[in-house]
Design a protein around this motif. Structure first.
Motif, PDB file in Angstrom:
ATOM      1  N   PHE A   9       0.764  -1.049  -0.048  1.00 16.50           N
ATOM      2  CA  PHE A   9      -0.038  -0.053  -0.115  1.00 16.50           C
ATOM      3  C   PHE A   9       0.901   1.353  -0.031  1.00 16.50           C
ATOM      4  O   PHE A   9       0.310   2.290  -0.098  1.00 16.50           O
ATOM      5  CB  PHE A   9      -1.064   0.083   1.227  1.00 16.50           C
ATOM      6  CG  PHE A   9      -2.406  -0.542   0.991  1.00 16.50           C
ATOM      7  CD1 PHE A   9      -3.024  -0.113  -0.083  1.00 16.50           C
ATOM      8  CD2 PHE A   9      -2.776  -1.838   1.424  1.00 16.50           C
ATOM      9  CE1 PHE A   9      -4.394  -0.798  -0.384  1.00 16.50           C
ATOM     10  CE2 PHE A   9      -3.825  -2.420   1.321  1.00 16.50           C
ATOM     11  CZ  PHE A   9      -4.944  -2.059   0.351  1.00 16.50           C
ATOM     12  N   GLU A  10       2.088   1.068   0.260  1.00 21.27           N
ATOM     13  CA  GLU A  10       3.067   2.235   0.313  1.00 21.27           C
ATOM     14  C   GLU A  10       2.967   3.224  -1.291  1.00 21.27           C
ATOM     15  O   GLU A  10       2.891   4.465  -0.857  1.00 21.27           O
ATOM     16  CB  GLU A  10       4.779   1.922   0.413  1.00 21.27           C
ATOM     17  CG  GLU A  10       4.886   1.515   1.619  1.00 21.27           C
ATOM     18  CD  GLU A  10       6.549   1.241   1.759  1.00 21.27           C
ATOM     19  OE1 GLU A  10       7.332   1.155   0.795  1.00 21.27           O
ATOM     20  OE2 GLU A  10       6.675   0.463   2.872  1.00 21.27           O
ATOM     21  N   PHE A  11       2.575   2.606  -2.191  1.00 16.68           N
ATOM     22  CA  PHE A  11       2.383   3.277  -3.571  1.00 16.68           C
ATOM     23  C   PHE A  11       1.222   4.330  -3.161  1.00 16.68           C
ATOM     24  O   PHE A  11       1.418   5.144  -4.026  1.00 16.68           O
ATOM     25  CB  PHE A  11       1.979   2.403  -4.740  1.00 16.68           C
ATOM     26  CG  PHE A  11       1.717   2.839  -6.056  1.00 16.68           C
ATOM     27  CD1 PHE A  11       2.832   3.339  -6.817  1.00 16.68           C
ATOM     28  CD2 PHE A  11       0.517   3.201  -6.349  1.00 16.68           C
ATOM     29  CE1 PHE A  11       2.640   3.640  -8.091  1.00 16.68           C
ATOM     30  CE2 PHE A  11       0.132   3.532  -7.672  1.00 16.68           C
ATOM     31  CZ  PHE A  11       1.228   3.776  -8.456  1.00 16.68           C
ATOM     32  N   PHE A  12       0.149   4.019  -2.461  1.00 14.97           N
ATOM     33  CA  PHE A  12      -1.015   4.778  -2.278  1.00 14.97           C
ATOM     34  C   PHE A  12      -0.784   5.860  -1.073  1.00 14.97           C
ATOM     35  O   PHE A  12      -1.980   6.493  -1.002  1.00 14.97           O
ATOM     36  CB  PHE A  12      -2.245   4.125  -2.517  1.00 14.97           C
ATOM     37  CG  PHE A  12      -2.470   3.180  -3.657  1.00 14.97           C
ATOM     38  CD1 PHE A  12      -2.960   3.786  -4.519  1.00 14.97           C
ATOM     39  CD2 PHE A  12      -2.181   1.797  -3.832  1.00 14.97           C
ATOM     40  CE1 PHE A  12      -3.005   2.901  -5.837  1.00 14.97           C
ATOM     41  CE2 PHE A  12      -2.190   0.885  -4.567  1.00 14.97           C
ATOM     42  CZ  PHE A  12      -2.552   1.898  -5.868  1.00 14.97           C
ATOM     43  N   PRO A 122       3.575  -1.968  -8.601  1.00 16.31           N
ATOM     44  CA  PRO A 122       3.339  -1.118  -7.251  1.00 16.31           C
ATOM     45  C   PRO A 122       1.699  -1.059  -6.859  1.00 16.31           C
ATOM     46  O   PRO A 122       1.441  -0.685  -5.667  1.00 16.31           O
ATOM     47  CB  PRO A 122       3.885   0.068  -7.566  1.00 16.31           C
ATOM     48  CG  PRO A 122       3.971   0.275  -8.915  1.00 16.31           C
ATOM     49  CD  PRO A 122       4.123  -1.109  -9.467  1.00 16.31           C
ATOM     50  N   TYR A 123       1.034  -1.279  -7.744  1.00 17.83           N
ATOM     51  CA  TYR A 123      -0.621  -0.999  -7.585  1.00 17.83           C
ATOM     52  C   TYR A 123      -1.098  -2.184  -7.020  1.00 17.83           C
ATOM     53  O   TYR A 123      -2.258  -2.496  -6.567  1.00 17.83           O
ATOM     54  CB  TYR A 123      -1.200  -0.641  -8.820  1.00 17.83           C
ATOM     55  CG  TYR A 123      -0.944  -1.459  -9.854  1.00 17.83           C
ATOM     56  CD1 TYR A 123      -1.904  -2.829  -9.972  1.00 17.83           C
ATOM     57  CD2 TYR A 123       0.014  -1.363 -10.813  1.00 17.83           C
ATOM     58  CE1 TYR A 123      -1.185  -3.412 -11.145  1.00 17.83           C
ATOM     59  CE2 TYR A 123       0.333  -2.008 -11.779  1.00 17.83           C
ATOM     60  CZ  TYR A 123      -0.459  -3.362 -11.985  1.00 17.83           C
ATOM     61  OH  TYR A 123      -0.314  -4.309 -13.131  1.00 17.83           O
ATOM     62  N   ALA A 124      -0.418  -3.388  -7.141  1.00 14.62           N
ATOM     63  CA  ALA A 124      -0.769  -4.961  -6.776  1.00 14.62           C
ATOM     64  C   ALA A 124      -0.646  -4.997  -5.255  1.00 14.62           C
ATOM     65  O   ALA A 124       0.516  -4.864  -4.806  1.00 14.62           O
ATOM     66  CB  ALA A 124      -0.452  -5.946  -7.400  1.00 14.62           C
ATOM     67  N   VAL A 125      -1.989  -5.607  -4.597  1.00 18.18           N
ATOM     68  CA  VAL A 125      -1.758  -5.763  -3.177  1.00 18.18           C
ATOM     69  C   VAL A 125      -1.907  -7.238  -2.803  1.00 18.18           C
ATOM     70  O   VAL A 125      -3.072  -7.724  -3.429  1.00 18.18           O
ATOM     71  CB  VAL A 125      -2.584  -4.870  -2.390  1.00 18.18           C
ATOM     72  CG1 VAL A 125      -2.805  -5.128  -1.146  1.00 18.18           C
ATOM     73  CG2 VAL A 125      -2.613  -3.361  -2.524  1.00 18.18           C
ATOM     74  N   LEU A 126      -1.149  -7.845  -2.560  1.00 21.81           N
ATOM     75  CA  LEU A 126      -1.277  -9.386  -2.331  1.00 21.81           C
ATOM     76  C   LEU A 126      -2.362  -9.667  -1.044  1.00 21.81           C
ATOM     77  O   LEU A 126      -2.258  -9.124  -0.050  1.00 21.81           O
ATOM     78  CB  LEU A 126       0.119 -10.190  -1.791  1.00 21.81           C
ATOM     79  CG  LEU A 126       1.021 -10.397  -2.833  1.00 21.81           C
ATOM     80  CD1 LEU A 126       2.551 -10.747  -2.535  1.00 21.81           C
ATOM     81  CD2 LEU A 126       0.608 -11.178  -4.063  1.00 21.81           C
TER      82      LEU A 126
END
Length: 164
Positions: A9-12, A122-126
């Motif tokens: 989530f750092e990207f956001f 970076p937009y993908a959250v596992l």
């Protein structure tokens, strides 16, 4: 798990996530990948809603994720939120560059919850794989544990199942 989610989530983190971003990302996904592997959900007042695009059939059966989300809502409650889950194995898709974004611009990119991803997305959250929360997975685990009690490791066949 918490560290991985926080990292994803750092990207956001600095810019936040808006409804406009979720709208743009989902619209772009539906235009470029018109299949049911990307699903949009909304939680409002601890009720789960699945967005069904116009012209598509409304699913009559809850999938494993919906069951888990409804259980979480019942047990713990969830804040009002709007999100997209990919039921596809890994993003980006084969042949698409790693720095591919689903939204028309990176400013409009919303997080995409997914069970497998490549580094550099970076937009993908596992999140946990939907198969790992289904009933058949629990049966498999029970069978494995039962087999361990009945056989010694040395007697087992040299066999492995690989997923991914």
């Amino acid at each position: 798990m918490k560290e991985q989610i926080n990292e994803d989530f750092e990207f956001f983190e600095k810019r936040g996530i808006s409804s406009a971003q979720v709208d743009a990302t989902f619209a772009s996904i539906r235009n470029n990948f018109p299949h049911p592997f990307y699903v949009r959900y909304r939680v409002v007042n601890n009720q789960l809603y699945r967005y069904v695009p116009e012209g598509e059939k409304i699913p009559l059966i809850n999938n494993a994720y919906e069951k888990v989300l409804k259980t979480l809502i019942k047990l713990r409650g969830l804040e009002d939120t709007d999100f997209i889950i990919a039921f596809e194995d890994g993003v980006p898709l084969q042949g698409i560059p790693e720095r591919f974004y689903f939204a028309p611009t990176t400013d409009l990119q919303a997080p995409l919850l997914i069970s497998a991803k490549r580094k550099g997305t970076p937009y993908a959250v596992l999140v946990p794989d939907w198969r790992s929360i289904g009933e058949w997975w629990a049966r498999d685990i029970k069978n494995i544990l039962s087999a361990q009690e009945q056989k010694l490791w040395a007697e087992k066949k040299e066999k492995a199942i690989w997923r991914g």
